[in-house]
Design a protein around this motif. Structure first.
Motif, PDB file in Angstrom:
ATOM      1  N   TYR A   1      26.607  92.437  43.187  1.00 47.12           N
ATOM      2  CA  TYR A   1      26.255  92.533  41.774  1.00 47.12           C
ATOM      3  C   TYR A   1      26.495  91.199  41.082  1.00 47.12           C
ATOM      4  O   TYR A   1      27.439  90.478  41.428  1.00 47.12           O
ATOM      5  CB  TYR A   1      27.126  93.572  41.057  1.00 47.12           C
ATOM      6  CG  TYR A   1      27.009  94.979  41.572  1.00 47.12           C
ATOM      7  CD1 TYR A   1      25.894  95.756  41.277  1.00 47.12           C
ATOM      8  CD2 TYR A   1      28.024  95.540  42.341  1.00 47.12           C
ATOM      9  CE1 TYR A   1      25.799  97.061  41.746  1.00 47.12           C
ATOM     10  CE2 TYR A   1      27.928  96.841  42.805  1.00 47.12           C
ATOM     11  CZ  TYR A   1      26.812  97.599  42.503  1.00 47.12           C
ATOM     12  OH  TYR A   1      26.717  98.879  42.974  1.00 47.12           O
ATOM     13  N   ARG A   2      25.664  90.904  40.091  1.00 43.79           N
ATOM     14  CA  ARG A   2      25.982  89.798  39.191  1.00 43.79           C
ATOM     15  C   ARG A   2      27.161  90.206  38.314  1.00 43.79           C
ATOM     16  O   ARG A   2      27.344  91.378  37.990  1.00 43.79           O
ATOM     17  CB  ARG A   2      24.776  89.452  38.327  1.00 43.79           C
ATOM     18  CG  ARG A   2      23.727  88.633  39.023  1.00 43.79           C
ATOM     19  CD  ARG A   2      22.557  88.341  38.111  1.00 43.79           C
ATOM     20  NE  ARG A   2      21.770  89.527  37.841  1.00 43.79           N
ATOM     21  CZ  ARG A   2      21.554  90.056  36.655  1.00 43.79           C
ATOM     22  NH1 ARG A   2      22.082  89.486  35.571  1.00 43.79           N
ATOM     23  NH2 ARG A   2      20.826  91.136  36.522  1.00 43.79           N
ATOM     24  N   ARG A   3      27.939  89.227  37.907  1.00 46.09           N
ATOM     25  CA  ARG A   3      29.123  89.488  37.094  1.00 46.09           C
ATOM     26  C   ARG A   3      28.776  90.246  35.817  1.00 46.09           C
ATOM     27  O   ARG A   3      29.489  91.175  35.434  1.00 46.09           O
ATOM     28  CB  ARG A   3      29.820  88.158  36.775  1.00 46.09           C
ATOM     29  CG  ARG A   3      31.059  88.288  35.913  1.00 46.09           C
ATOM     30  CD  ARG A   3      31.883  87.014  35.968  1.00 46.09           C
ATOM     31  NE  ARG A   3      31.061  85.811  35.796  1.00 46.09           N
ATOM     32  CZ  ARG A   3      31.478  84.578  36.086  1.00 46.09           C
ATOM     33  NH1 ARG A   3      32.697  84.378  36.555  1.00 46.09           N
ATOM     34  NH2 ARG A   3      30.693  83.534  35.904  1.00 46.09           N
ATOM     35  N   GLU A   4      27.684  89.872  35.162  1.00 50.35           N
ATOM     36  CA  GLU A   4      27.345  90.527  33.902  1.00 50.35           C
ATOM     37  C   GLU A   4      26.966  91.995  34.112  1.00 50.35           C
ATOM     38  O   GLU A   4      27.231  92.843  33.257  1.00 50.35           O
ATOM     39  CB  GLU A   4      26.221  89.788  33.191  1.00 50.35           C
ATOM     40  CG  GLU A   4      24.895  89.780  33.918  1.00 50.35           C
ATOM     41  CD  GLU A   4      23.828  89.021  33.159  1.00 50.35           C
ATOM     42  OE1 GLU A   4      23.368  89.515  32.122  1.00 50.35           O
ATOM     43  OE2 GLU A   4      23.451  87.920  33.617  1.00 50.35           O
ATOM     44  N   VAL A   5      26.372  92.330  35.251  1.00 49.15           N
ATOM     45  CA  VAL A   5      26.048  93.723  35.553  1.00 49.15           C
ATOM     46  C   VAL A   5      27.326  94.514  35.813  1.00 49.15           C
ATOM     47  O   VAL A   5      27.512  95.614  35.297  1.00 49.15           O
ATOM     48  CB  VAL A   5      25.099  93.806  36.759  1.00 49.15           C
ATOM     49  CG1 VAL A   5      24.933  95.258  37.216  1.00 49.15           C
ATOM     50  CG2 VAL A   5      23.741  93.209  36.413  1.00 49.15           C
ATOM     51  N   ALA A   6      28.231  93.943  36.629  1.00 44.11           N
ATOM     52  CA  ALA A   6      29.477  94.633  36.948  1.00 44.11           C
ATOM     53  C   ALA A   6      30.278  94.944  35.692  1.00 44.11           C
ATOM     54  O   ALA A   6      30.910  96.009  35.596  1.00 44.11           O
ATOM     55  CB  ALA A   6      30.310  93.781  37.906  1.00 44.11           C
ATOM     56  N   ARG A   7      30.241  94.068  34.721  1.00 45.58           N
ATOM     57  CA  ARG A   7      31.035  94.238  33.502  1.00 45.58           C
ATOM     58  C   ARG A   7      30.331  95.043  32.419  1.00 45.58           C
ATOM     59  O   ARG A   7      30.919  95.320  31.366  1.00 45.58           O
ATOM     60  CB  ARG A   7      31.394  92.861  32.929  1.00 45.58           C
ATOM     61  CG  ARG A   7      32.392  92.079  33.770  1.00 45.58           C
ATOM     62  CD  ARG A   7      32.639  90.714  33.162  1.00 45.58           C
ATOM     63  NE  ARG A   7      33.705  89.982  33.853  1.00 45.58           N
ATOM     64  CZ  ARG A   7      34.052  88.730  33.575  1.00 45.58           C
ATOM     65  NH1 ARG A   7      33.414  88.063  32.609  1.00 45.58           N
ATOM     66  NH2 ARG A   7      35.025  88.150  34.249  1.00 45.58           N
ATOM     67  N   SER A   8      29.093  95.436  32.660  1.00 45.11           N
ATOM     68  CA  SER A   8      28.289  96.026  31.588  1.00 45.11           C
ATOM     69  C   SER A   8      28.493  97.525  31.405  1.00 45.11           C
ATOM     70  O   SER A   8      28.209  98.061  30.331  1.00 45.11           O
ATOM     71  CB  SER A   8      26.800  95.768  31.866  1.00 45.11           C
ATOM     72  OG  SER A   8      26.364  96.534  32.988  1.00 45.11           O
TER      73      SER A   8
ATOM     74  N   PRO B   1      21.091 100.828  38.786  1.00 45.64           N
ATOM     75  CA  PRO B   1      21.551 100.217  40.047  1.00 45.64           C
ATOM     76  C   PRO B   1      21.962  98.756  39.877  1.00 45.64           C
ATOM     77  O   PRO B   1      23.082  98.374  40.226  1.00 45.64           O
ATOM     78  CB  PRO B   1      20.346 100.376  40.976  1.00 45.64           C
ATOM     79  CG  PRO B   1      19.618 101.562  40.449  1.00 45.64           C
ATOM     80  CD  PRO B   1      19.792 101.501  38.956  1.00 45.64           C
ATOM     81  N   GLY B   2      21.060  97.922  39.393  1.00 48.66           N
ATOM     82  CA  GLY B   2      21.399  96.558  38.997  1.00 48.66           C
ATOM     83  C   GLY B   2      21.926  95.634  40.079  1.00 48.66           C
ATOM     84  O   GLY B   2      22.576  94.643  39.763  1.00 48.66           O
ATOM     85  N   PHE B   3      21.646  95.897  41.355  1.00 47.95           N
ATOM     86  CA  PHE B   3      22.237  95.058  42.391  1.00 47.95           C
ATOM     87  C   PHE B   3      21.328  93.901  42.778  1.00 47.95           C
ATOM     88  O   PHE B   3      20.116  93.914  42.539  1.00 47.95           O
ATOM     89  CB  PHE B   3      22.605  95.884  43.630  1.00 47.95           C
ATOM     90  CG  PHE B   3      21.445  96.574  44.313  1.00 47.95           C
ATOM     91  CD1 PHE B   3      20.634  95.904  45.216  1.00 47.95           C
ATOM     92  CD2 PHE B   3      21.183  97.912  44.060  1.00 47.95           C
ATOM     93  CE1 PHE B   3      19.589  96.540  45.847  1.00 47.95           C
ATOM     94  CE2 PHE B   3      20.143  98.566  44.687  1.00 47.95           C
ATOM     95  CZ  PHE B   3      19.330  97.877  45.580  1.00 47.95           C
TER      96      PHE B   3
END
Length: 285
Positions: A87-94, A99-101
């Motif tokens: 995951y991108r950092r911004e997705v993980a923190r959102s 899914p966003g992977f």
């Protein structure tokens, strides 16, 4: 890390090193999830679930290089297989339920190989609910192999998104073929215990391993049983232990599912299906 099974510990160390070779400073976090994070890893039975966090989007070349370095043929997995998601950092923190992977890899001696290069490539029929739920578990119980604590790296889902994804997951399970007949059905124990974990998360606000979730619900049901005075020994809000497992039949299905993890006979397909439907009714109301 020191409490982990030694072959697993070495494997995770090597995995992080290989990922760092490919991603360099773009790799800002690595986390063990699933049974490892929840303290329920069983050598020979469990998968190894790992989430990597990168600072920026990965181009196609680095995605393919990462898969080549981490697939079982290049880095043998000591478990049934590796399930890895980046995951991108911004997705993980959102806290997004999407899914966003960046890339997903399934690989192992007893796991079919699959590399998915973008969330849009994930077949809808395979379920899109896994990722938000996995990140919720990571938020609570992820084991940091690299980077900040998992609770800082991953945001939790909103209550509404959590219920929706759990409902989607149960409906996905219910759509799978049910083994016919009333005999023990291999795999039915996983369906039952997975439903237990979802119900415990909704009722008690905590992620547990599947077996621990089953034990929690059995204990709740016993506490809710009427005392000699005719009053329940336990009461909780929003249904508490009453309802889905408020009868001996459901408790028996859970107990047999737990015993099946140690080699006992699992429940039948119809028993597992009936239990899942009752859990779905409670979660979706």
């Amino acid at each position: 890390m020191n409490d982990l099974d030694p072959p697993l510990r070495r494997y995770l160390t090597d995995l992080v090193a290989a990922a760092r070779d490919v991603l360099g400073d773009d790799l800002v976090g690595a986390y063990a999830a699933g049974s490892v994070g929840l303290g329920a890893y069983q050598p020979g039975r469990s998968d190894v679930d790992v989430a990597l966090v990168c600072a920026d989007a990965l181009d196609a070349g680095r995605r393919r290089e990462l898969v080549a370095r981490l697939r079982h043929e290049a880095l043998p997995c000591p478990a049934r297989g590796l399930e890895l998601v980046v995951y991108r950092r911004e997705v993980a923190r959102s806290g997004t339920p999407e899914p966003g992977f960046e890339v997903e890899l399934n690989t192992g001696a007893r796991m079919p190989f699959r590399a998915t290069w973008a969330a849009a490539d994930r077949p809808v029929e395979d379920g899109l609910f896994w990722y938000g739920l996995d990140r919720s578990i990571l938020h609570q119980s992820g084991l940091a192999l690299l980077g900040p604590p998992a609770a800082e790296a991953f945001a939790d889902l909103s209550p509404a998104d959590l219920r929706r994804l759990l409902t989607d997951a149960l409906r996905w399970w219910l759509a799978l073929p049910t083994p016919p007949g009333d005999g023990p059905a291999p795999g039915a124990e996983d369906a039952v215990l997975g439903a237990c974990r979802s119900l415990v998360r909704v009722r008690h606000g905590v992620w547990l391993s599947k077996v621990d979730a089953g034990r929690r619900l059995v204990a709740d049901a016993r506490l809710a049983a009427p005392t000699a005075a005719g009053q329940p020994a336990y009461a909780a809000g929003d249904g508490g232990a009453v309802g889905v497992i408020g009868d001996g039949g459901a408790v028996g299905v859970i107990e047999r599912s737990i015993a099946a993890r140690a080699g006992g006979p699992p429940p039948s397909g119809p028993e597992a299906r009936a239990f899942q439907r009752r859990v779905l009714d409670e979660i979706s109301r």
